[in-house]
Design a protein around this motif. Sequence first.
Motif, PDB file in Angstrom:
ATOM      1  N   THR A  48      -9.594  -9.728  -1.327  1.00  0.00           N
ATOM      2  CA  THR A  48      -8.250  -9.805  -1.910  1.00  0.00           C
ATOM      3  C   THR A  48      -7.240 -10.314  -0.893  1.00  0.00           C
ATOM      4  O   THR A  48      -6.386 -11.146  -1.198  1.00  0.00           O
ATOM      5  CB  THR A  48      -7.825  -8.416  -2.430  1.00  0.00           C
ATOM      6  OG1 THR A  48      -8.752  -7.964  -3.397  1.00  0.00           O
ATOM      7  CG2 THR A  48      -6.433  -8.483  -3.050  1.00  0.00           C
ATOM      8  N   LYS A  92       0.829  -1.201   0.000  1.00  0.00           N
ATOM      9  CA  LYS A  92       0.000   0.000   0.000  1.00  0.00           C
ATOM     10  C   LYS A  92       0.868   1.258   0.000  1.00  0.00           C
ATOM     11  O   LYS A  92       1.998   1.232   0.480  1.00  0.00           O
ATOM     12  CB  LYS A  92      -0.928   0.013   1.223  1.00  0.00           C
ATOM     13  CG  LYS A  92      -1.908  -1.159   1.269  1.00  0.00           C
ATOM     14  CD  LYS A  92      -2.854  -1.118   0.091  1.00  0.00           C
ATOM     15  CE  LYS A  92      -3.822  -2.292   0.119  1.00  0.00           C
ATOM     16  NZ  LYS A  92      -4.730  -2.292  -1.037  1.00  0.00           N
ATOM     17  N   SER A 102     -13.296  -6.984  -3.191  1.00  0.00           N
ATOM     18  CA  SER A 102     -13.086  -6.048  -2.093  1.00  0.00           C
ATOM     19  C   SER A 102     -11.700  -6.247  -1.497  1.00  0.00           C
ATOM     20  O   SER A 102     -11.017  -7.245  -1.771  1.00  0.00           O
ATOM     21  CB  SER A 102     -14.146  -6.249  -1.015  1.00  0.00           C
ATOM     22  OG  SER A 102     -14.044  -7.555  -0.451  1.00  0.00           O
ATOM     23  N   GLU A 103     -11.293  -5.289  -0.667  1.00  0.00           N
ATOM     24  CA  GLU A 103      -9.977  -5.384  -0.035  1.00  0.00           C
ATOM     25  C   GLU A 103      -9.887  -6.602   0.869  1.00  0.00           C
ATOM     26  O   GLU A 103      -8.860  -7.291   0.906  1.00  0.00           O
ATOM     27  CB  GLU A 103      -9.697  -4.120   0.769  1.00  0.00           C
ATOM     28  CG  GLU A 103      -8.246  -3.958   1.185  1.00  0.00           C
ATOM     29  CD  GLU A 103      -7.308  -3.812   0.008  1.00  0.00           C
ATOM     30  OE1 GLU A 103      -6.275  -4.505  -0.018  1.00  0.00           O
ATOM     31  OE2 GLU A 103      -7.604  -3.008  -0.901  1.00  0.00           O
ATOM     32  N   ARG A 134      -8.638  -6.173  -8.201  1.00  0.00           N
ATOM     33  CA  ARG A 134      -9.361  -4.897  -8.102  1.00  0.00           C
ATOM     34  C   ARG A 134     -10.213  -4.666  -9.351  1.00  0.00           C
ATOM     35  O   ARG A 134     -11.348  -4.176  -9.268  1.00  0.00           O
ATOM     36  CB  ARG A 134      -8.380  -3.746  -7.925  1.00  0.00           C
ATOM     37  CG  ARG A 134      -7.588  -3.785  -6.629  1.00  0.00           C
ATOM     38  CD  ARG A 134      -6.815  -2.497  -6.413  1.00  0.00           C
ATOM     39  NE  ARG A 134      -5.888  -2.613  -5.293  1.00  0.00           N
ATOM     40  CZ  ARG A 134      -4.614  -2.911  -5.395  1.00  0.00           C
ATOM     41  NH1 ARG A 134      -4.075  -3.108  -6.608  1.00  0.00           N
ATOM     42  NH2 ARG A 134      -3.850  -3.000  -4.326  1.00  0.00           N
TER      43      ARG A 134
END
Length: 293
Positions: free
Chosen positions: A199, A117, A195-196, A190
């Motif tokens: 994932t 990130k 969704s996060e 993505r």
Amino acid sequence: MENSGIKKITPYKVISLIILIVLAIFFIFPLYWIVTGAFKTNASINATTPDWFPKQWVLTNFQKLFAKRSVDHLFGFFGPKAPAAFRWLFNTVFIAVMAMILTCITATMAGYALAKKRFTGKKLLFTLIVCAMALPKQVILIPLIREMSALHLYDNIWAIIIPTVGWPFGVFLMKQFSEGVPGEMLEAARVDGASEARTFTQIVAPMVKPGIGALAIFTFINTWNDYFMQLIMVNSNQNLTISLGIAKIQAENATDFGLIMAGATLAAAPILTVFIIFQKYFTQGIALGAVKG
């Protein structure tokens, strides 16, 4: 014609094998002595000439270990009455398992965020985590005790679990493993609308599974053997761990070596079991971590 499938035994290999055998005996012998001593009679343990193997196997030491009844329930507020040793063992297993689970979850999420990130202060945060790895636990001991007291957790087994959850080494280890996750797979997820959370659970977590296994063993062993933190954070009989319980037994029965060895054997059994179960992930984690590091 010389058979190429037969490996040539060199003097170097022979010497290396001999050294490994000697080291293995050197490290295994104390465990062997404790386990066999737990089944010996007091006369055999205190004999002038050591009995390398018990001539008579007895359960007297374990009977004495379990003879003392605890005034509390096995599971805290409910459950049957149980010997104090069972309560101490349950406390230790609960502390180690909860610390292992929570540390693996938080460290994997934090390591993934630091590796994949982009956010402001990312490098500074990772630098602080690396610096925290070199910070001795004794330095933050007094603030940690005051914090647990303010949360009304002092003399509670959660006072041992909660500080372990933010283990800097765990975050560092899982960041190294998360670096190996291909960015193309995350981008494809993505694009597909994942969704996060999906994932992370379906792509990232399976790919860093060896690292999670290695971290689980590291955390379990570190928490199980953290005698200093256990000694500082708990003091009542119902909250003692097996290490503190053995120390208490040793203080009360300083000359009863059979009883002490029985307690040490009881303390060693679960951690050996966990290591054997997770051995595959441990070796994979060490090997991959060395390559990635």
